[in-house]
Scaffold this motif. Structure first.
Motif, PDB file in Angstrom:
ATOM      1  N   LEU A 102      23.551  -8.020  22.546  1.00 19.06           N
ATOM      2  CA  LEU A 102      22.493  -7.904  21.533  1.00 19.06           C
ATOM      3  C   LEU A 102      21.880  -6.512  21.474  1.00 19.06           C
ATOM      4  O   LEU A 102      21.835  -5.824  22.478  1.00 19.06           O
ATOM      5  CB  LEU A 102      21.359  -8.885  21.862  1.00 19.06           C
ATOM      6  CG  LEU A 102      21.507 -10.335  21.422  1.00 19.06           C
ATOM      7  CD1 LEU A 102      20.270 -11.110  21.851  1.00 19.06           C
ATOM      8  CD2 LEU A 102      21.707 -10.446  19.934  1.00 19.06           C
ATOM      9  N   THR A 105      25.695  -3.121  21.998  1.00 17.54           N
ATOM     10  CA  THR A 105      26.369  -3.533  23.234  1.00 17.54           C
ATOM     11  C   THR A 105      26.146  -2.497  24.340  1.00 17.54           C
ATOM     12  O   THR A 105      25.794  -1.337  24.067  1.00 17.54           O
ATOM     13  CB  THR A 105      27.885  -3.705  23.006  1.00 17.54           C
ATOM     14  OG1 THR A 105      28.445  -2.427  22.684  1.00 17.54           O
ATOM     15  CG2 THR A 105      28.180  -4.702  21.894  1.00 17.54           C
ATOM     16  N   GLN A 107      28.365  -1.069  25.993  1.00 18.33           N
ATOM     17  CA  GLN A 107      29.299   0.056  25.824  1.00 18.33           C
ATOM     18  C   GLN A 107      28.656   1.116  24.914  1.00 18.33           C
ATOM     19  O   GLN A 107      28.752   2.323  25.173  1.00 18.33           O
ATOM     20  CB  GLN A 107      30.613  -0.436  25.196  1.00 18.33           C
ATOM     21  CG  GLN A 107      31.509  -1.213  26.139  1.00 18.33           C
ATOM     22  CD  GLN A 107      31.000  -2.624  26.416  1.00 18.33           C
ATOM     23  OE1 GLN A 107      30.344  -3.221  25.571  1.00 18.33           O
ATOM     24  NE2 GLN A 107      31.301  -3.140  27.590  1.00 18.33           N
TER      25      GLN A 107
HETATM   26  C1  LIG Z   1      22.568 -14.610  19.213  1.00 16.96           C
HETATM   27  C2  LIG Z   1      22.657 -13.335  18.411  1.00 16.96           C
HETATM   28  C3  LIG Z   1      21.561 -12.933  17.661  1.00 16.96           C
HETATM   29  C4  LIG Z   1      21.621 -11.764  16.896  1.00 16.96           C
HETATM   30  N1  LIG Z   1      20.547 -11.416  16.161  1.00 16.96           N
HETATM   31  C5  LIG Z   1      20.593 -10.308  15.401  1.00 16.96           C
HETATM   32  C6  LIG Z   1      19.473  -9.933  14.574  1.00 16.96           C
HETATM   33  O1  LIG Z   1      18.447 -10.619  14.538  1.00 16.96           O
HETATM   34  N2  LIG Z   1      19.572  -8.804  13.816  1.00 16.96           N
HETATM   35  C7  LIG Z   1      20.695  -8.039  13.810  1.00 16.96           C
HETATM   36  O2  LIG Z   1      20.734  -7.029  13.107  1.00 16.96           O
HETATM   37  N3  LIG Z   1      21.768  -8.366  14.567  1.00 16.96           N
HETATM   38  C8  LIG Z   1      21.737  -9.479  15.367  1.00 16.96           C
HETATM   39  N4  LIG Z   1      22.825  -9.799  16.144  1.00 16.96           N
HETATM   40  C9  LIG Z   1      23.996  -8.939  16.107  1.00 16.96           C
HETATM   41  C10 LIG Z   1      24.088  -8.035  17.334  1.00 16.96           C
HETATM   42  O3  LIG Z   1      23.161  -6.986  17.266  1.00 16.96           O
HETATM   43  C11 LIG Z   1      25.544  -7.530  17.409  1.00 16.96           C
HETATM   44  O4  LIG Z   1      26.341  -8.659  17.782  1.00 16.96           O
HETATM   45  C12 LIG Z   1      25.698  -6.420  18.418  1.00 16.96           C
HETATM   46  O5  LIG Z   1      25.039  -5.248  18.029  1.00 16.96           O
HETATM   47  C13 LIG Z   1      27.199  -6.079  18.625  1.00 16.96           C
HETATM   48  O6  LIG Z   1      27.801  -5.837  17.380  1.00 16.96           O
HETATM   49  P1  LIG Z   1      29.120  -6.641  16.965  1.00 16.96           P
HETATM   50  O7  LIG Z   1      28.915  -8.097  17.253  1.00 16.96           O
HETATM   51  O8  LIG Z   1      29.437  -6.226  15.577  1.00 16.96           O
HETATM   52  O9  LIG Z   1      30.239  -6.160  17.981  1.00 16.96           O
HETATM   53  P2  LIG Z   1      31.315  -5.035  17.704  1.00 16.96           P
HETATM   54  O10 LIG Z   1      30.657  -3.760  17.248  1.00 16.96           O
HETATM   55  O11 LIG Z   1      32.412  -5.591  16.854  1.00 16.96           O
HETATM   56  O12 LIG Z   1      31.844  -4.818  19.176  1.00 16.96           O
HETATM   57  C14 LIG Z   1      32.962  -5.531  19.738  1.00 16.96           C
HETATM   58  C15 LIG Z   1      33.359  -4.861  21.036  1.00 16.96           C
HETATM   59  O13 LIG Z   1      33.787  -3.527  20.769  1.00 16.96           O
HETATM   60  C16 LIG Z   1      33.017  -2.608  21.517  1.00 16.96           C
HETATM   61  N5  LIG Z   1      32.807  -1.399  20.736  1.00 16.96           N
HETATM   62  C17 LIG Z   1      32.393  -1.292  19.443  1.00 16.96           C
HETATM   63  N6  LIG Z   1      32.291  -0.027  19.077  1.00 16.96           N
HETATM   64  C18 LIG Z   1      32.668   0.724  20.142  1.00 16.96           C
HETATM   65  C19 LIG Z   1      32.785   2.112  20.377  1.00 16.96           C
HETATM   66  N7  LIG Z   1      32.484   3.020  19.460  1.00 16.96           N
HETATM   67  N8  LIG Z   1      33.205   2.511  21.608  1.00 16.96           N
HETATM   68  C20 LIG Z   1      33.500   1.613  22.558  1.00 16.96           C
HETATM   69  N9  LIG Z   1      33.398   0.286  22.405  1.00 16.96           N
HETATM   70  C21 LIG Z   1      32.999  -0.155  21.207  1.00 16.96           C
HETATM   71  C22 LIG Z   1      31.706  -3.329  21.813  1.00 16.96           C
HETATM   72  O14 LIG Z   1      31.054  -2.792  22.945  1.00 16.96           O
HETATM   73  C23 LIG Z   1      32.189  -4.747  22.022  1.00 16.96           C
HETATM   74  O15 LIG Z   1      32.660  -4.901  23.342  1.00 16.96           O
HETATM   75  C24 LIG Z   1      22.795 -10.958  16.909  1.00 16.96           C
HETATM   76  C25 LIG Z   1      23.880 -11.345  17.705  1.00 16.96           C
HETATM   77  C26 LIG Z   1      23.831 -12.510  18.462  1.00 16.96           C
HETATM   78  C27 LIG Z   1      25.010 -12.903  19.339  1.00 16.96           C
END
Ligand SMILES: Cc1cc2nc3c(=O)[nH]c(=O)nc-3n(C[C@H](O)[C@H](O)[C@H](O)COP(=O)(O)OP(=O)(O)OC[C@H]3O[C@@H](n4cnc5c(N)ncnc54)[C@H](O)[C@@H]3O)c2cc1C
Length: 120
Positions: A102, A105, A107
């Motif tokens: 959240l 990440t 990373q």
């Molecule tokens: C229960 C829950 C509530 C949430 N509530 C909100 C909310 O209220 N508002 C909101 O805006 N968002 C919300 N989110 C979203 C949350 O902020 C994102 O899930 C989080 O920022 C990660 O983004 P993603 O899921 O798109 O993962 P991704 O960006 O797709 O990442 C997938 C993997 O790739 C890695 N990765 C991605 N980019 C890179 C890079 N450049 N270098 C190395 N590794 C990388 C990541 O570390 C991760 O391991 C919520 C998520 C959850 C699970």
């Protein structure tokens, strides 16, 4: 701590095993270290310090990883009961897991820290 004092194995409380005491010591130490960095980052944000973003990212990464690791160790101390829904530990473990994802990440937190260090 209450559970380790209560749970008896091999004729004694599991709290009496040195391994249990070492685990509790590491858990308390890691939690306090993470909390100290979190408060330092909060101070930097309040003061609008130039390195507030780096410290926030360091605190977020460390405190969420440390929290998950501490709960993981707590679950281990509960043995098989830790895995069951009879006790709240498995829910704490699941609840904490998401904080490494959240709000960016862990990373991505490392990217923020690494880039800021190399900019200096
Ligand atoms: C229960 C829950 C509530 C949430 N509530 C909100 C909310 O209220 N508002 C909101 O805006 N968002 C919300 N989110 C979203 C949350 O902020 C994102 O899930 C989080 O920022 C990660 O983004 P993603 O899921 O798109 O993962 P991704 O960006 O797709 O990442 C997938 C993997 O790739 C890695 N990765 C991605 N980019 C890179 C890079 N450049 N270098 C190395 N590794 C990388 C990541 O570390 C991760 O391991 C919520 C998520 C959850 C699970």
């Amino acid at each position: 701590m209450a559970y380790t004092r209560d749970r008896q194995q091999f004729g004694q409380a599991i709290a009496d095993f040195q391994n249990t005491q070492f685990m509790l010591a590491d858990m308390a130490t890691d939690l306090e270290a993470a909390r100290a960095l979190l408060y330092l980052a909060a101070c930097k944000v309040s003061a609008n310090a130039p390195d507030k973003s780096r410290f926030s990212a360091m605190a977020k990464r460390l405190s969420t990883d440390a929290g998950s690791e501490v709960v993981n160790k707590a679950l281990q101390l509960f043995g098989g009961y830790g895995y069951l829904k009879d006790y709240p530990i498995e829910r704490f473990w699941r609840d904490l897991r998401v904080h490494s994802i959240l709000e960016g990440t862990n990373q991505v937190m490392r990217m923020i820290v690494g880039r800021d260090l190399l900019r200096q």
